[in-house]
Scaffold this motif. Structure first.
Motif, PDB file in Angstrom:
ATOM      1  N   ASN A  76       0.505  -1.382   0.284  1.00  0.00           N
ATOM      2  CA  ASN A  76      -0.498   0.211   0.200  1.00  0.00           C
ATOM      3  C   ASN A  76       1.012   1.476  -0.016  1.00  0.00           C
ATOM      4  O   ASN A  76       0.170   2.488  -0.485  1.00  0.00           O
ATOM      5  CB  ASN A  76      -0.880   0.362   0.851  1.00  0.00           C
ATOM      6  CG  ASN A  76      -2.324  -0.983   1.099  1.00  0.00           C
ATOM      7  OD1 ASN A  76      -2.482  -1.161  -0.398  1.00  0.00           O
ATOM      8  ND2 ASN A  76      -2.758  -1.805   2.199  1.00  0.00           N
TER       9      ASN A  76
ATOM     10  N   TYR B 191      -4.711   5.300  -6.848  1.00  0.00           N
ATOM     11  CA  TYR B 191      -5.180   4.104  -5.757  1.00  0.00           C
ATOM     12  C   TYR B 191      -6.652   4.142  -4.897  1.00  0.00           C
ATOM     13  O   TYR B 191      -7.153   3.021  -4.478  1.00  0.00           O
ATOM     14  CB  TYR B 191      -3.659   4.619  -5.049  1.00  0.00           C
ATOM     15  CG  TYR B 191      -4.059   4.073  -2.795  1.00  0.00           C
ATOM     16  CD1 TYR B 191      -3.567   2.775  -3.221  1.00  0.00           C
ATOM     17  CD2 TYR B 191      -4.476   4.472  -2.315  1.00  0.00           C
ATOM     18  CE1 TYR B 191      -3.120   1.947  -2.357  1.00  0.00           C
ATOM     19  CE2 TYR B 191      -4.145   3.584  -0.923  1.00  0.00           C
ATOM     20  CZ  TYR B 191      -3.430   2.305  -0.634  1.00  0.00           C
ATOM     21  OH  TYR B 191      -4.191   1.758   0.295  1.00  0.00           O
TER      22      TYR B 191
ATOM     23  N   GLU C 178      -8.689   0.700  -4.553  1.00  0.00           N
ATOM     24  CA  GLU C 178      -8.882   0.089  -2.976  1.00  0.00           C
ATOM     25  C   GLU C 178     -10.820   0.543  -3.241  1.00  0.00           C
ATOM     26  O   GLU C 178     -11.810  -0.188  -1.924  1.00  0.00           O
ATOM     27  CB  GLU C 178      -8.608   1.355  -1.925  1.00  0.00           C
ATOM     28  CG  GLU C 178      -6.811   1.629  -1.990  1.00  0.00           C
ATOM     29  CD  GLU C 178      -6.952  -0.581  -1.330  1.00  0.00           C
ATOM     30  OE1 GLU C 178      -7.163  -0.410   0.238  1.00  0.00           O
ATOM     31  OE2 GLU C 178      -6.625  -0.808  -1.816  1.00  0.00           O
TER      32      GLU C 178
END
Length: 578
Positions: free
Chosen positions: A351, A461, A465
């Motif tokens: 991450n 991102y 997610e």
């Protein structure tokens, strides 16, 4: 001397340099030989100006060097120089002399041998491992030996040189490259320019030798202290090729065993080369955070002085082994391929890689990973610290905050919290920095509603997610970012009836108008009205978000965009808590 460009006693030709110094070493920190056709043409131009009597001499620039301590294992005083700047020029002149000797030997083997012994080799003496006047860097040594092997053969000069045969350093690096290619260019030029009769050929070659050894000059700057060599080298450019930090570090390490060629070679080949290759060209970002971990107050300008302190009592092998654990943690974050026993730790590091954390945070992240791996920090506490860092950075990115001020926090924050390594302790350290903003939930809601995030680095991102957060499997394939309401507004099309031009400009790049879509599907939906897009999102998308989107929103307009902004901002505030 009267015809030279300066009146300085430090202006020399290569003949003078070889009187002042017995052997010249290209240190390990130097990059390989890089001169090509362009530089060769410049040199030939200089030579031709002298041949044509346009100039009496040509100035090649500066050579910067420092003298090595005497090697007690060699009988007699051997004056040895380490080159800080000038290896390209000196190595070119050296192989030019060797090429002249190679051409002369076809007409006069004894004359060729005398040139080699005078300019290219040292006389035999006890304890001398290599007798070539120049010792190239490790990457060029196989090429250097290959050039010598052309002439040191039974059919050429091996018999003539038997009383003092050439002993170049052990081969390392590629057998062909810029150095061997340059030598071949020189040979071809000498053949092309030489007359056809033997005596005129010899005269031509002897004249060229005189120009190379006496009429091409440089200012020789001698450093009084070897310690400043890396500082000077760092500030010099080699025809536009800038030195990297790893080059300086390499020299700093190997200068400790520079008087032991065999040990230097073995350590370089078996330990340093694999260590350096492991960086995959990402090494420049490693050494400053590595140094900060040991001294959080050090500045970049003090990097090498501090490394000397850290490595004060270590030999090269110990230094490399000392860096390896930090290297692993660094590369895990930079490359995103961790392989620890904990899947949760691996995911967290991935991450951090995905959000491309700023380098200012590296000292803290590397230290946390290293402490967890050493079992001196509880795994759960370590993951919690990294999760908090992720939340802190994601929230700042959504608001568009630059990493200004983060270096001041993270360069030494581990030392501040190591006795109590908790999220609360880290949060307090951040909050104590009044110049560093920590976005509130309210600010996140407002940013998601109003801030154009389409071109933000964090957006991909966020979309990935969010897709993962929905039920079902998320494909690993990469995606493009689709504007549900198209990126451009056109009068009299279907979308102009849904939203005004001003509102379109205000909302089109906000997060709620963006979804992940495969590149192929994205190309074909383009400016379709929403009713058509909705059908295709539901039926054709491999990603969950477009399918979920199509189920939730029957229409897509200003009201829907604002409603989705609330959903997304609430999810962000839960996913990346304060």
């Amino acid at each position: 001397m009267n015809n030279w460009i300066t009146d300085s006693q430090d202006e020399q030709c290569i003949e003078d340099l070889f009187r002042d110094a017995d052997q010249i070493h290209i240190p390990i920190f130097q990059r390989e030989y890089v001169w090509k056709q362009k530089e060769f043409d410049f040199l030939i131009h200089d030579i031709q100006l002298i041949k044509d009597s346009v100039e009496n001499s040509q100035f090649l620039g500066a050579v910067v060097a420092y003298e090595r301590p005497r090697d007690s294992s060699i009988v007699g005083r051997l004056r040895t120089l380490d080159i800080v700047d000038g290896q390209q020029r000196l190595l070119t002149l050296y192989i030019f002399i060797l090429a002249i000797a190679e051409r002369i030997h076809f007409y006069d083997k004894q004359a060729a041998s005398e040139i080699i012994q005078e300019f290219l080799l040292l006389p035999q003496r006890r304890g001398l491992t290599y007798n070539t006047r120049i010792i190239p860097s490790f990457k060029d040594r196989s090429q250097f030996r290959a050039i010598w092997d052309r002439i040191n053969t039974p059919e050429n000069l091996k018999e003539t040189l038997k009383d003092n045969p050439p002993k170049p350093p052990l081969p390392s690096g590629n057998t062909r490259g810029s150095l061997t290619k340059q030598y071949e260019r020189i040979i071809l030029w000498l053949k092309k320019m030489a007359p056809s009769e033997p005596q005129p050929v010899l005269d031509f070659l002897q004249e060229t030798l005189t120009i190379i050894t006496r009429d091409l000059t440089f200012v020789h700057l001698k450093l009084t202290d070897a310690v400043v060599a890396t500082k000077i080298f760092e500030r010099l450019n080699f025809r536009g090729v800038k030195v990297g930090i790893v080059d300086l570090v390499r020299n700093e390490i190997f200068s400790r065993i520079s008087q032991n060629p065999e040990k230097s070679f073995n350590t370089y080949e078996t330990e340093w080369r694999p260590f350096e290759a492991h960086f995959e060209d990402r090494e420049d970002g490693f050494f400053f955070p590595y140094t900060l971990i040991h001294n959080s107050s050090v500045k970049k300008s003090e990097l090498f002085s501090e490394l000397r302190i850290i490595w004060k009592d270590l030999d090269p092998t110990q230094i490399i082994n000392h860096m390896k654990p930090y290297q692993k943690a660094y590369l895990d974050v930079v490359l995103g391929n961790p392989s620890y026993h904990s899947d949760a730790l691996n995911r967290q590091i991935q991450n951090l890689n995905a959000i491309r954390i700023p380098s200012a945070t590296y000292p803290f992240v590397i230290k946390v990973i290293q402490e967890v791996e050493a079992k001196t920090l509880d795994l759960k506490k370590g993951i919690n610290l990294l999760q908090f860092l992720e939340s802190f950075l994601v929230r700042r990115a959504i608001l568009g905050f630059e990493p200004t001020g983060l270096h001041a926090i993270f360069k030494g924050v581990w030392h501040e919290i190591k006795l109590n390594p908790t999220v609360q302790a880290l949060k307090i350290e951040i909050q104590n920095r009044t110049t560093v903003q920590y976005p509130s939930n309210k600010e996140i809601v407002n940013a998601v509603k109003t801030r154009p995030l389409y071109k933000s680095r964090i957006t991909g991102y966020l979309l990935r997610e969010f897709d993962i957060s929905l039920e079902g499997d998320t494909p690993k394939e990469s995606f493009t970012i689709e504007h549900v309401m198209p990126n451009s507004w056109q009068e009299n099309d279907d979308w102009s009836k849904v939203i005004s031009k001003d509102k379109h400009a205000e909302l089109k790049d906000t997060l709620s108008n963006l979804i992940p879509l495969s590149g192929e599907l994205n190309k074909t939906v383009q400016r379709d009205n929403y009713s058509k897009k909705r059908i295709r999102f539901r039926k054709e998308s491999m990603f969950k978000t477009p399918r979920d989107f199509a189920e939730k929103w029957e229409n897509w307009d200003e009201k829907s965009i604002n409603e989705r902004a609330i959903i997304l901002s609430d999810w962000i505030n839960r996913r990346w808590k304060q």
